[in-house]
Motif scaffolding. Sequence first.
Motif, PDB file in Angstrom:
ATOM      1  N   GLU A 235       0.742  -1.144  -0.034  1.00  0.00           N
ATOM      2  CA  GLU A 235      -0.124   0.017   0.034  1.00  0.00           C
ATOM      3  C   GLU A 235       1.020   1.244  -0.115  1.00  0.00           C
ATOM      4  OE1 GLU A 235      -2.571  -0.204   3.234  1.00  0.00           O
ATOM      5  OE2 GLU A 235      -3.528  -1.956   2.650  1.00  0.00           O
ATOM      6  N   GLU A 236       1.929   1.220   0.756  1.00  0.00           N
ATOM      7  CA  GLU A 236       2.993   2.235   0.934  1.00  0.00           C
ATOM      8  C   GLU A 236       3.498   2.625  -0.644  1.00  0.00           C
ATOM      9  OE1 GLU A 236       5.421   2.998   4.313  1.00  0.00           O
ATOM     10  OE2 GLU A 236       4.542   1.286   5.048  1.00  0.00           O
ATOM     11  N   LYS A 237       3.960   1.731  -1.271  1.00  0.00           N
ATOM     12  CA  LYS A 237       4.233   1.621  -2.497  1.00  0.00           C
ATOM     13  C   LYS A 237       3.519   2.034  -3.469  1.00  0.00           C
ATOM     14  CE  LYS A 237       7.678   0.421  -5.724  1.00  0.00           C
ATOM     15  NZ  LYS A 237       9.047   0.886  -5.776  1.00  0.00           N
ATOM     16  N   ALA A 238       2.213   1.808  -3.505  1.00  0.00           N
ATOM     17  CA  ALA A 238       1.188   2.082  -4.487  1.00  0.00           C
ATOM     18  C   ALA A 238       0.900   3.733  -4.374  1.00  0.00           C
ATOM     19  CB  ALA A 238      -0.062   1.283  -4.262  1.00  0.00           C
ATOM     20  N   PHE A 239       0.590   4.097  -2.797  1.00  0.00           N
ATOM     21  CA  PHE A 239       0.642   5.465  -2.559  1.00  0.00           C
ATOM     22  C   PHE A 239       1.759   6.464  -3.037  1.00  0.00           C
ATOM     23  CE2 PHE A 239       1.114   8.865   0.546  1.00  0.00           C
ATOM     24  CZ  PHE A 239      -0.191   9.951   0.229  1.00  0.00           C
ATOM     25  N   ALA A 240       3.043   5.806  -2.758  1.00  0.00           N
ATOM     26  CA  ALA A 240       4.294   6.501  -3.192  1.00  0.00           C
ATOM     27  C   ALA A 240       4.336   6.962  -4.777  1.00  0.00           C
ATOM     28  CB  ALA A 240       5.461   5.857  -2.613  1.00  0.00           C
ATOM     29  N   ASN A 241       3.934   5.836  -5.352  1.00  0.00           N
ATOM     30  CA  ASN A 241       3.942   5.937  -6.911  1.00  0.00           C
ATOM     31  C   ASN A 241       3.097   6.871  -7.336  1.00  0.00           C
ATOM     32  OD1 ASN A 241       6.002   3.935  -7.138  1.00  0.00           O
ATOM     33  ND2 ASN A 241       4.534   2.065  -7.457  1.00  0.00           N
ATOM     34  N   ALA A 242       1.915   6.757  -6.773  1.00  0.00           N
ATOM     35  CA  ALA A 242       0.688   7.648  -7.355  1.00  0.00           C
ATOM     36  C   ALA A 242       1.198   9.274  -6.870  1.00  0.00           C
ATOM     37  CB  ALA A 242      -0.556   7.480  -6.688  1.00  0.00           C
ATOM     38  N   ASN A 243       1.757   9.081  -5.729  1.00  0.00           N
ATOM     39  CA  ASN A 243       1.972  10.565  -5.390  1.00  0.00           C
ATOM     40  C   ASN A 243       2.926  11.222  -6.142  1.00  0.00           C
ATOM     41  OD1 ASN A 243       1.138  12.716  -3.504  1.00  0.00           O
ATOM     42  ND2 ASN A 243       2.324  11.927  -1.808  1.00  0.00           N
ATOM     43  N   LEU A 244       3.999  10.235  -6.534  1.00  0.00           N
ATOM     44  CA  LEU A 244       5.147  10.754  -7.595  1.00  0.00           C
ATOM     45  C   LEU A 244       4.590  11.395  -8.881  1.00  0.00           C
ATOM     46  CD1 LEU A 244       8.287  10.573  -8.057  1.00  0.00           C
ATOM     47  CD2 LEU A 244       7.836   8.451  -8.950  1.00  0.00           C
ATOM     48  N   HIS A 245       3.539  10.654  -9.287  1.00  0.00           N
ATOM     49  CA  HIS A 245       3.108  11.470 -10.521  1.00  0.00           C
ATOM     50  C   HIS A 245       2.495  12.739 -10.108  1.00  0.00           C
ATOM     51  CE1 HIS A 245       3.295   7.964 -13.108  1.00  0.00           C
ATOM     52  NE2 HIS A 245       2.938   7.175 -12.475  1.00  0.00           N
ATOM     53  N   LEU A 246       1.917  12.975  -8.966  1.00  0.00           N
ATOM     54  CA  LEU A 246       1.363  14.438  -8.709  1.00  0.00           C
ATOM     55  C   LEU A 246       2.584  15.252  -8.549  1.00  0.00           C
ATOM     56  CD1 LEU A 246      -0.949  16.259  -7.994  1.00  0.00           C
ATOM     57  CD2 LEU A 246      -0.769  15.020  -5.539  1.00  0.00           C
ATOM     58  N   THR A 247       3.641  14.772  -7.902  1.00  0.00           N
ATOM     59  CA  THR A 247       4.878  15.835  -7.729  1.00  0.00           C
ATOM     60  C   THR A 247       5.435  15.946  -9.124  1.00  0.00           C
ATOM     61  OG1 THR A 247       5.048  14.422  -5.794  1.00  0.00           O
ATOM     62  CG2 THR A 247       7.011  15.467  -6.715  1.00  0.00           C
ATOM     63  N   ILE A 248       5.661  15.235 -10.139  1.00  0.00           N
ATOM     64  CA  ILE A 248       6.127  15.542 -11.270  1.00  0.00           C
ATOM     65  C   ILE A 248       5.276  16.173 -12.237  1.00  0.00           C
ATOM     66  CG2 ILE A 248       7.879  13.837 -11.022  1.00  0.00           C
ATOM     67  CD1 ILE A 248       6.342  11.860 -13.114  1.00  0.00           C
ATOM     68  N   LEU A 249       3.960  16.533 -11.902  1.00  0.00           N
ATOM     69  CA  LEU A 249       3.032  17.420 -12.570  1.00  0.00           C
ATOM     70  C   LEU A 249       2.324  16.538 -13.711  1.00  0.00           C
ATOM     71  CD1 LEU A 249       4.875  20.667 -12.908  1.00  0.00           C
ATOM     72  CD2 LEU A 249       3.573  19.822 -10.738  1.00  0.00           C
ATOM     73  N   ASP A 250       2.282  15.163 -13.599  1.00  0.00           N
ATOM     74  CA  ASP A 250       1.564  14.550 -14.573  1.00  0.00           C
ATOM     75  C   ASP A 250       0.356  14.039 -13.917  1.00  0.00           C
ATOM     76  OD1 ASP A 250       0.581  12.629 -16.357  1.00  0.00           O
ATOM     77  OD2 ASP A 250       2.533  11.146 -16.241  1.00  0.00           O
ATOM     78  N   TYR A 251      -0.619  14.945 -14.075  1.00  0.00           N
ATOM     79  CA  TYR A 251      -1.801  14.894 -13.275  1.00  0.00           C
ATOM     80  C   TYR A 251      -2.836  13.687 -13.748  1.00  0.00           C
ATOM     81  CZ  TYR A 251      -0.079  19.696 -12.073  1.00  0.00           C
ATOM     82  OH  TYR A 251       0.613  20.431 -11.605  1.00  0.00           O
ATOM     83  N   GLN A 252      -2.900  13.673 -15.139  1.00  0.00           N
ATOM     84  CA  GLN A 252      -3.890  12.336 -15.437  1.00  0.00           C
ATOM     85  C   GLN A 252      -3.242  11.134 -14.898  1.00  0.00           C
ATOM     86  OE1 GLN A 252      -3.790  11.639 -19.767  1.00  0.00           O
ATOM     87  NE2 GLN A 252      -5.724  10.621 -19.509  1.00  0.00           N
ATOM     88  N   ALA A 253      -1.956  11.029 -14.923  1.00  0.00           N
ATOM     89  CA  ALA A 253      -1.340   9.646 -14.415  1.00  0.00           C
ATOM     90  C   ALA A 253      -1.384   9.346 -12.911  1.00  0.00           C
ATOM     91  CB  ALA A 253      -0.066   9.541 -14.712  1.00  0.00           C
ATOM     92  N   ALA A 254      -1.730  10.650 -12.283  1.00  0.00           N
ATOM     93  CA  ALA A 254      -2.005  10.641 -10.965  1.00  0.00           C
ATOM     94  C   ALA A 254      -3.315  10.270 -10.532  1.00  0.00           C
ATOM     95  CB  ALA A 254      -1.613  11.941 -10.162  1.00  0.00           C
ATOM     96  N   VAL A 255      -4.241  10.656 -11.055  1.00  0.00           N
ATOM     97  CA  VAL A 255      -5.706  10.446 -10.913  1.00  0.00           C
ATOM     98  C   VAL A 255      -5.765   8.781 -11.294  1.00  0.00           C
ATOM     99  CG1 VAL A 255      -8.109  10.776 -11.818  1.00  0.00           C
ATOM    100  CG2 VAL A 255      -6.484  12.553 -11.731  1.00  0.00           C
TER     101      VAL A 255
END
Length: 310
Positions: A169-189
């Motif tokens: 779960e931590e891995k999945a959360f970190a991966n999703a948060n990374l997309h938000l951090t690098i401004l890839d908003y669609q991938a983050a959603v």
Amino acid sequence: MFKRQSVVFFSVLIAVFAIVASCKSKFEKIKGSNDYTKKYQEAVRLYNRKEYSKALELFDDVAQRYRGREDAVDLFYYYAYTNYRLRDYTSARYQFKNFADTYQNSPRAEECRFMAAYCYYLDSPNYTLDQDNTSRAIDALQLFINLYPKSDRVAEASKLIADLRNKLEEKAFANANLHLTILDYQAAVITFNNALRDYPDTKYAEEMEYLIIKSQYLYAKNSSEFKQEERYNAAITFADQFTEKYPASKYLKDAANYKKDSERGIQQNKLALIEINADMAKARKAAQKDSLQRTALPSIKQSSQKIPAN
């Protein structure tokens, strides 16, 4: 007096070296012999003395000779635990699993099946790294529970699975948060939604659902004018769902602000589209006018002709 003390000191030192040398030569002598029964007995003795490295050398020599024999059960049990004590969990889990598969009727089969799974657990890395061993550990522990549902170790196995799932779960959360951090908003959603689908009971659920609103809003805001309204509406829908699901959330105010900003964004987008359409209409009219003017102009050839005399 000093000379006598020196002689005594060196005599004691030589005696110590002699004892150490004799011990080493004894081990090397046993290791080089063809008496595999004696090798096995010495390996067990060394194991019990916690001299695991030496014990492993002898178990390695003896294992091939004993393979398939009825009296090999204890040997391979010790062999697996020797690797485990040396923290070679890859070799240990192989030996434990091999024991459980080979000696299924042994009273130790259950223990070795659990230890094989536990070695996977111990080899599971930090959540920031590849989690292949984590998934394998979960599968191995679940297999143990399925095979031995009445075992005293089921509770521990279940606890280990919960710990491993938390890491995923931590891995999945970190991966999703990374997309938000690098401004890839669609991938983050997408990745936040995938994480919630895979781990519906995760402790990060509330935060991830809030970050979906944020990511969707930013995705809409940074979209072309022709797609903004649809994407802002998705952000509003996410915000409404969040408010209904988490009425006491600490993110409630921020979620409401993203909803208001999305509604404002839709209104601004409509005005922007009106201007764009107006500009496009002007451009089309200008293009048509230009086309008509070009058609009406005489050709270069025609303009160069002489005027006929009267």
